[in-house]
Design an enzyme around this catalytic site. Structure first.
Site, PDB file in Angstrom:
ATOM      1  N   CYS A  23       0.907  -1.180   0.094  1.00 59.13           N
ATOM      2  CA  CYS A  23       0.029  -0.235   0.044  1.00 59.13           C
ATOM      3  C   CYS A  23       0.913   1.144   0.127  1.00 59.13           C
ATOM      4  O   CYS A  23       2.034   1.055   0.231  1.00 59.13           O
ATOM      5  CB  CYS A  23      -0.937  -0.098   1.260  1.00 59.13           C
ATOM      6  SG  CYS A  23       0.037  -0.032   2.805  1.00 59.13           S
ATOM      7  N   HIS A  52       5.221  -4.854   9.038  1.00 61.27           N
ATOM      8  CA  HIS A  52       5.186  -6.300   9.542  1.00 61.27           C
ATOM      9  C   HIS A  52       5.388  -7.126   8.500  1.00 61.27           C
ATOM     10  O   HIS A  52       4.632  -7.622   7.876  1.00 61.27           O
ATOM     11  CB  HIS A  52       3.937  -6.340  10.156  1.00 61.27           C
ATOM     12  CG  HIS A  52       3.757  -5.772  11.746  1.00 61.27           C
ATOM     13  ND1 HIS A  52       2.593  -5.749  12.300  1.00 61.27           N
ATOM     14  CD2 HIS A  52       5.009  -5.471  12.574  1.00 61.27           C
ATOM     15  CE1 HIS A  52       2.978  -5.273  13.522  1.00 61.27           C
ATOM     16  NE2 HIS A  52       4.182  -5.223  13.587  1.00 61.27           N
ATOM     17  N   HIS A  85       3.576   2.410  11.895  1.00 59.49           N
ATOM     18  CA  HIS A  85       2.307   2.004  12.801  1.00 59.49           C
ATOM     19  C   HIS A  85       2.191   3.144  13.722  1.00 59.49           C
ATOM     20  O   HIS A  85       1.092   3.297  14.482  1.00 59.49           O
ATOM     21  CB  HIS A  85       2.598   0.801  13.593  1.00 59.49           C
ATOM     22  CG  HIS A  85       2.727  -0.588  12.792  1.00 59.49           C
ATOM     23  ND1 HIS A  85       3.975  -1.020  12.615  1.00 59.49           N
ATOM     24  CD2 HIS A  85       1.838  -1.275  12.183  1.00 59.49           C
ATOM     25  CE1 HIS A  85       3.770  -1.917  11.839  1.00 59.49           C
ATOM     26  NE2 HIS A  85       2.727  -2.256  11.494  1.00 59.49           N
ATOM     27  N   GLU A 137       0.182  -0.153  16.185  1.00 62.92           N
ATOM     28  CA  GLU A 137      -0.512   1.000  16.195  1.00 62.92           C
ATOM     29  C   GLU A 137      -1.591   1.244  17.186  1.00 62.92           C
ATOM     30  O   GLU A 137      -1.755   2.453  17.257  1.00 62.92           O
ATOM     31  CB  GLU A 137      -1.407   0.342  14.765  1.00 62.92           C
ATOM     32  CG  GLU A 137      -2.312   1.628  14.266  1.00 62.92           C
ATOM     33  CD  GLU A 137      -3.271   1.450  13.091  1.00 62.92           C
ATOM     34  OE1 GLU A 137      -2.839   0.611  12.282  1.00 62.92           O
ATOM     35  OE2 GLU A 137      -4.406   1.956  13.147  1.00 62.92           O
ATOM     36  N   SER A 233       1.516  -9.633  10.830  1.00 61.47           N
ATOM     37  CA  SER A 233       0.932  -8.395   9.829  1.00 61.47           C
ATOM     38  C   SER A 233      -0.732  -8.496  10.328  1.00 61.47           C
ATOM     39  O   SER A 233      -1.382  -9.743   9.791  1.00 61.47           O
ATOM     40  CB  SER A 233       1.208  -8.728   8.477  1.00 61.47           C
ATOM     41  OG  SER A 233       0.265  -8.073   7.754  1.00 61.47           O
ATOM     42  N   ASN A 235      -3.196  -6.991   8.994  1.00 56.50           N
ATOM     43  CA  ASN A 235      -4.017  -6.937   7.737  1.00 56.50           C
ATOM     44  C   ASN A 235      -3.863  -8.126   6.786  1.00 56.50           C
ATOM     45  O   ASN A 235      -4.844  -8.711   6.293  1.00 56.50           O
ATOM     46  CB  ASN A 235      -3.958  -5.772   6.827  1.00 56.50           C
ATOM     47  CG  ASN A 235      -2.409  -5.870   5.853  1.00 56.50           C
ATOM     48  OD1 ASN A 235      -2.482  -6.221   5.022  1.00 56.50           O
ATOM     49  ND2 ASN A 235      -1.277  -5.203   6.518  1.00 56.50           N
TER      50      ASN A 235
HETATM   51  S1  SF4 Z   1      -2.948   2.503   7.442  1.00 55.85           S
HETATM   52 FE1  SF4 Z   1      -1.578   0.693   6.981  1.00 55.85          FE
HETATM   53  S2  SF4 Z   1      -2.640  -0.462   5.328  1.00 55.85           S
HETATM   54 FE2  SF4 Z   1      -3.568   1.575   5.345  1.00 55.85          FE
HETATM   55  S3  SF4 Z   1      -2.004   2.606   3.781  1.00 55.85           S
HETATM   56 FE3  SF4 Z   1      -1.448   3.065   5.885  1.00 55.85          FE
HETATM   57  S4  SF4 Z   1       0.222   1.515   6.240  1.00 55.85           S
HETATM   58 FE4  SF4 Z   1      -0.816   1.020   4.387  1.00 55.85          FE
END
Ligand code: SF4
Length: 326
Positions: A23, A52, A85, A137, A233, A235
């Site tokens: 991402c 992660h 995070h 986070e 991780s 997600n």
């Molecule tokens: S919140 Fe996490 S998954 Fe979403 S763009 Fe940011 S780093 Fe990536």
């Protein structure tokens, strides 16, 4: 060796989720470390895993990043990067006291959650944070909100909540939770505290949302789902869980070495996706490994097109031309 005579020699249908993998927040965080190494030279210190993923961390370590658990492991004045995070205010303060040269790689979407929580506190509200206890986070977000924060993970947690004033509540969410899980907890909060305010599901980041939608489509079309990502991780774990909730067998693997050939027995198709912190070359490695086990054909699903890009911190935005390692 495949024991199903029907499938003997039958090509394996490999289906790739779109979008998958990196991402914008992860790309930015990795680029921050690489540019800091190029500009300031090794070593640079990184508090916690920058993202992660085991491979990403190993790669950056090889380039000169030193990963530390806490700031007291960093020499005074050293270049220090906070992970994607985010961190608590106490960590920012400690860095200031120790005169560290801090570069913040917190994802801007995580920062948005911090700012939302701080705004609610200024309004005199207690904040409910929907997230997983102990996740970096969540630890960072709680530490960024200068007031009482109640952490809930499930609708059952909501039933047990004890708050000071039920009419002065707000909620925020961890960015990488499953959309559906969040919706259920939010519904429980709204049922118990009808005046609670919050951002709906907007705090779920675009990348999380898109990857979750893609894995649902993948699970609907394939016999087995493989999620490329590290076990820590958040997600990536959600992607695996979502595929399982769709009735698919699903595994989370760090790379091709995690593949068990027996998983292919009796299966005609394998869906592959990757968590937001997993590099694409690991996905390609898994495809190649599957191709060595069975004749295979690869196709992609169509999904959301992502063009999100986050600006780098000003001091790294325009680096002097320095030879970069590969
Ligand atoms: S919140 Fe996490 S998954 Fe979403 S763009 Fe940011 S780093 Fe990536």
């Amino acid at each position: 060796m495949n024991s199903d005579p029907i499938l003997e020699g039958e090509p394996l249908d490999i289906v790739l989720a779109e979008p998958r993998g990196f991402c914008a927040g992860v790309e930015r965080a990795i680029e921050i470390v690489e540019r800091a190494l190029a500009k300031y030279g090794a070593p640079v210190y990184v508090r916690h895993e920058i993202v992660h993923n085991r491979h990403v961390v190993q790669d950056l370590r090889a380039k000169g990043a030193i990963f530390v658990g806490e700031l007291d492991e960093v020499p005074p004045g050293a270049v220090t990067i906070f992970s994607a995070h985010g961190v608590a205010r106490a960590v920012e303060d400690e860095a200031g006291q120790r005169s560290l040269h801090v570069i913040d790689a917190t994802c801007p979407l995580v920062t948005r959650v911090h700012l939302g929580g701080q705004r609610y506190v200024r309004q005199g509200r207690e904040v409910v944070l929907i997230g997983h206890a102990g996740h970096p986070e969540v630890v960072g977000t709680i530490g960024q909100i200068p007031g009482r924060v109640h952490l809930v993970e499930t609708a059952e947690d909501v039933a047990r909540l004890e708050v000071t004033d039920p009419d002065q509540l707000a909620f925020v969410t961890q960015t990488t939770l499953a959309v559906d899980d969040t919706r259920e907890v939010i519904a429980a909060l709204q049922a118990r505290f009808p005046t609670i305010v919050g951002p709906g599901i907007r705090d779920i980041c675009y990348a999380t949302q898109n990857r979750q939608e893609a894995v649902r489509q993948l699970a609907a079309e394939t016999d087995l789902v493989l999620v490329v990502g590290s076990p820590n991780s958040s997600n990536s774990n959600r992607l695996r869980e979502l595929a399982q909730e769709m009735g698919r067998t699903a595994f989370l693997i760090d790379d091709a070495d995690g593949l068990d050939p027996a998983w292919l027995d009796g299966r005609r198709s394998v869906g592959i996706t990757a968590g937001a912190s997993a590099p694409e070359h690991l996905v390609q490695g898994v495809i190649a490994a599957l191709g060595r086990l069975r004749p295979a054909q690869v196709r992609r699903l169509t999904g959301a097109v992502e063009d999100m890009h986050f600006r780098l911190p000003a001091e790294l935005a325009d680096p002097e031309p320095v030879a970069r390692t590969a």
